[in-house]
Design a protein around this motif. Structure first.
Motif, PDB file in Angstrom:
ATOM      1  N   GLY A   1       0.792  -1.199   0.000  1.00  0.00           N
ATOM      2  CA  GLY A   1       0.000   0.000   0.000  1.00  0.00           C
ATOM      3  C   GLY A   1       0.840   1.272   0.000  1.00  0.00           C
ATOM      4  O   GLY A   1       0.510   2.240  -0.664  1.00  0.00           O
ATOM      5  N   PHE A   2       1.939   1.261   0.753  1.00  0.00           N
ATOM      6  CA  PHE A   2       2.795   2.444   0.804  1.00  0.00           C
ATOM      7  C   PHE A   2       3.505   2.658  -0.531  1.00  0.00           C
ATOM      8  O   PHE A   2       3.677   3.784  -0.981  1.00  0.00           O
ATOM      9  N   MET A   3       3.885   1.563  -1.181  1.00  0.00           N
ATOM     10  CA  MET A   3       4.509   1.689  -2.502  1.00  0.00           C
ATOM     11  C   MET A   3       3.485   2.200  -3.518  1.00  0.00           C
ATOM     12  O   MET A   3       3.813   3.037  -4.358  1.00  0.00           O
ATOM     13  N   SER A   4       2.247   1.741  -3.427  1.00  0.00           N
ATOM     14  CA  SER A   4       1.196   2.257  -4.314  1.00  0.00           C
ATOM     15  C   SER A   4       1.026   3.757  -4.119  1.00  0.00           C
ATOM     16  O   SER A   4       0.901   4.511  -5.092  1.00  0.00           O
ATOM     17  N   SER A   5       1.018   4.196  -2.861  1.00  0.00           N
ATOM     18  CA  SER A   5       0.907   5.637  -2.585  1.00  0.00           C
ATOM     19  C   SER A   5       2.028   6.404  -3.272  1.00  0.00           C
ATOM     20  O   SER A   5       1.799   7.412  -3.932  1.00  0.00           O
ATOM     21  N   ARG A   6       3.236   5.912  -3.101  1.00  0.00           N
ATOM     22  CA  ARG A   6       4.381   6.620  -3.676  1.00  0.00           C
ATOM     23  C   ARG A   6       4.306   6.656  -5.207  1.00  0.00           C
ATOM     24  O   ARG A   6       4.552   7.690  -5.825  1.00  0.00           O
ATOM     25  N   LEU A   7       3.944   5.539  -5.815  1.00  0.00           N
ATOM     26  CA  LEU A   7       3.843   5.504  -7.276  1.00  0.00           C
ATOM     27  C   LEU A   7       2.757   6.450  -7.784  1.00  0.00           C
ATOM     28  O   LEU A   7       2.950   7.141  -8.789  1.00  0.00           O
ATOM     29  N   LEU A   8       1.621   6.502  -7.105  1.00  0.00           N
ATOM     30  CA  LEU A   8       0.551   7.407  -7.526  1.00  0.00           C
ATOM     31  C   LEU A   8       0.970   8.870  -7.362  1.00  0.00           C
ATOM     32  O   LEU A   8       0.592   9.723  -8.161  1.00  0.00           O
ATOM     33  N   CYS A   9       1.746   9.143  -6.326  1.00  0.00           N
ATOM     34  CA  CYS A   9       2.225  10.513  -6.100  1.00  0.00           C
ATOM     35  C   CYS A   9       3.256  10.933  -7.139  1.00  0.00           C
ATOM     36  O   CYS A   9       3.246  12.064  -7.617  1.00  0.00           O
ATOM     37  N   GLU A  10       4.166  10.026  -7.467  1.00  0.00           N
ATOM     38  CA  GLU A  10       5.305  10.379  -8.310  1.00  0.00           C
ATOM     39  C   GLU A  10       5.117  10.074  -9.790  1.00  0.00           C
ATOM     40  O   GLU A  10       5.737  10.719 -10.628  1.00  0.00           O
ATOM     41  N   ARG A  11       4.296   9.092 -10.135  1.00  0.00           N
ATOM     42  CA  ARG A  11       4.191   8.673 -11.537  1.00  0.00           C
ATOM     43  C   ARG A  11       2.763   8.412 -11.959  1.00  0.00           C
ATOM     44  O   ARG A  11       2.455   7.399 -12.606  1.00  0.00           O
ATOM     45  N   ALA A  12       1.867   9.312 -11.639  1.00  0.00           N
ATOM     46  CA  ALA A  12       0.462   9.164 -12.035  1.00  0.00           C
ATOM     47  C   ALA A  12       0.319   9.021 -13.543  1.00  0.00           C
ATOM     48  O   ALA A  12      -0.645   8.439 -14.030  1.00  0.00           O
ATOM     49  N   ASP A  13       1.285   9.523 -14.282  1.00  0.00           N
ATOM     50  CA  ASP A  13       1.240   9.451 -15.740  1.00  0.00           C
ATOM     51  C   ASP A  13       1.413   8.025 -16.271  1.00  0.00           C
ATOM     52  O   ASP A  13       1.045   7.747 -17.411  1.00  0.00           O
ATOM     53  N   LEU A  14       1.945   7.113 -15.463  1.00  0.00           N
ATOM     54  CA  LEU A  14       2.191   5.742 -15.920  1.00  0.00           C
ATOM     55  C   LEU A  14       1.032   4.786 -15.687  1.00  0.00           C
ATOM     56  O   LEU A  14       1.036   3.685 -16.211  1.00  0.00           O
ATOM     57  N   PHE A  15       0.065   5.196 -14.858  1.00  0.00           N
ATOM     58  CA  PHE A  15      -0.987   4.276 -14.427  1.00  0.00           C
ATOM     59  C   PHE A  15      -2.372   4.845 -14.700  1.00  0.00           C
ATOM     60  O   PHE A  15      -2.552   6.050 -14.748  1.00  0.00           O
ATOM     61  N   ARG A  16      -3.352   3.962 -14.829  1.00  0.00           N
ATOM     62  CA  ARG A  16      -4.748   4.390 -14.931  1.00  0.00           C
ATOM     63  C   ARG A  16      -5.357   4.541 -13.543  1.00  0.00           C
ATOM     64  O   ARG A  16      -6.345   5.218 -13.365  1.00  0.00           O
ATOM     65  N   GLY A  17      -4.775   3.862 -12.563  1.00  0.00           N
ATOM     66  CA  GLY A  17      -5.268   3.943 -11.203  1.00  0.00           C
ATOM     67  C   GLY A  17      -4.444   3.064 -10.303  1.00  0.00           C
ATOM     68  O   GLY A  17      -3.532   2.379 -10.749  1.00  0.00           O
ATOM     69  N   GLY A  18      -4.789   3.111  -9.010  1.00  0.00           N
ATOM     70  CA  GLY A  18      -4.067   2.295  -8.054  1.00  0.00           C
ATOM     71  C   GLY A  18      -4.889   2.071  -6.803  1.00  0.00           C
ATOM     72  O   GLY A  18      -5.792   2.845  -6.484  1.00  0.00           O
ATOM     73  N   ALA A  19      -4.550   0.983  -6.105  1.00  0.00           N
ATOM     74  CA  ALA A  19      -5.214   0.638  -4.850  1.00  0.00           C
ATOM     75  C   ALA A  19      -4.215   0.765  -3.705  1.00  0.00           C
ATOM     76  O   ALA A  19      -3.091   0.286  -3.804  1.00  0.00           O
ATOM     77  N   ILE A  20      -4.649   1.416  -2.651  1.00  0.00           N
ATOM     78  CA  ILE A  20      -3.839   1.594  -1.459  1.00  0.00           C
ATOM     79  C   ILE A  20      -4.523   0.796  -0.357  1.00  0.00           C
ATOM     80  O   ILE A  20      -5.545   1.213   0.181  1.00  0.00           O
ATOM     81  N   LEU A  21      -3.984  -0.388  -0.068  1.00  0.00           N
ATOM     82  CA  LEU A  21      -4.610  -1.316   0.865  1.00  0.00           C
ATOM     83  C   LEU A  21      -3.824  -1.374   2.167  1.00  0.00           C
ATOM     84  O   LEU A  21      -2.613  -1.548   2.153  1.00  0.00           O
ATOM     85  N   THR A  22      -4.531  -1.271   3.280  1.00  0.00           N
ATOM     86  CA  THR A  22      -3.962  -1.275   4.632  1.00  0.00           C
ATOM     87  C   THR A  22      -2.718  -0.392   4.709  1.00  0.00           C
ATOM     88  O   THR A  22      -1.679  -0.782   5.215  1.00  0.00           O
ATOM     89  N   ALA A  23      -2.860   0.830   4.220  1.00  0.00           N
ATOM     90  CA  ALA A  23      -1.750   1.790   4.224  1.00  0.00           C
ATOM     91  C   ALA A  23      -2.305   3.196   4.076  1.00  0.00           C
ATOM     92  O   ALA A  23      -3.494   3.397   3.850  1.00  0.00           O
ATOM     93  N   SER A  24      -1.418   4.147   4.186  1.00  0.00           N
ATOM     94  CA  SER A  24      -1.730   5.561   3.975  1.00  0.00           C
ATOM     95  C   SER A  24      -0.509   6.171   3.310  1.00  0.00           C
ATOM     96  O   SER A  24      -0.007   5.619   2.342  1.00  0.00           O
ATOM     97  N   ILE A  25      -0.018   7.257   3.869  1.00  0.00           N
ATOM     98  CA  ILE A  25       1.201   7.886   3.384  1.00  0.00           C
ATOM     99  C   ILE A  25       1.917   8.481   4.583  1.00  0.00           C
ATOM    100  O   ILE A  25       1.274   8.984   5.506  1.00  0.00           O
ATOM    101  N   SER A  26       3.233   8.404   4.578  1.00  0.00           N
ATOM    102  CA  SER A  26       3.979   8.930   5.718  1.00  0.00           C
ATOM    103  C   SER A  26       3.853  10.455   5.756  1.00  0.00           C
ATOM    104  O   SER A  26       3.786  11.114   4.714  1.00  0.00           O
ATOM    105  N   THR A  27       3.814  10.984   6.967  1.00  0.00           N
ATOM    106  CA  THR A  27       3.718  12.442   7.106  1.00  0.00           C
ATOM    107  C   THR A  27       4.977  13.117   6.580  1.00  0.00           C
ATOM    108  O   THR A  27       4.922  14.260   6.140  1.00  0.00           O
TER     109      THR A  27
END
Length: 129
Positions: A1-27
């Protein structure tokens, strides 16, 4: 989930979407989350997770602190803004079906920007499963 968060934050252009499961994002990383465009996001977290606190705060794993995370509600609000989702469409409640004391609230958002979509699966009463 944390890796999904990071990928969506940094490379939204590469994906159509993402799932963040049992995670959030570090402050610590959150100020660097700057998705280049709207992107479909599914968040799925439990309200009683002893490792990933739904309301944010310190992650504790095997007796050690592993940093601080944003609350699920704050992270959801972030993605609602980034995806241009104007309003919450509905909340669907799924009752406890096997007597384990858990239920699920599914919140969907509408009128999102092109490529943006947003869903929250709030698992009420479950742990880190």
């Amino acid at each position: 989930g944390f890796m999904s968060s990071r990928l969506l934050c940094e490379r939204a252009d590469l994906f159509r979407g993402g799932a963040i499961l049992t995670a959030s994002i570090s402050t610590d990383f959150f100020p660097n989350c700057k998705p280049s465009q709207p992107i479909a996001v599914l968040l799925m977290n439990s309200t009683k997770d002893p490792i990933i606190p739904y309301d944010g705060g310190i992650i504790k794993f095997f007796g050690k602190e592993r940093g601080s995370i944003l609350s699920t509600d704050d992270y959801l609000a972030f993605w609602q803004e980034k995806n241009g989702c104007v309003s919450k469409k509905e909340t669907i409640e799924i009752a406890d079906k096997d007597g384990d004391g858990t239920s699920v609230s599914i919140e969907s958002y509408e009128d999102c920007a092109n490529r943006g979509a947003l869903l929250l699966y709030k698992i009420n009463g479950a742990g880190h499963t």
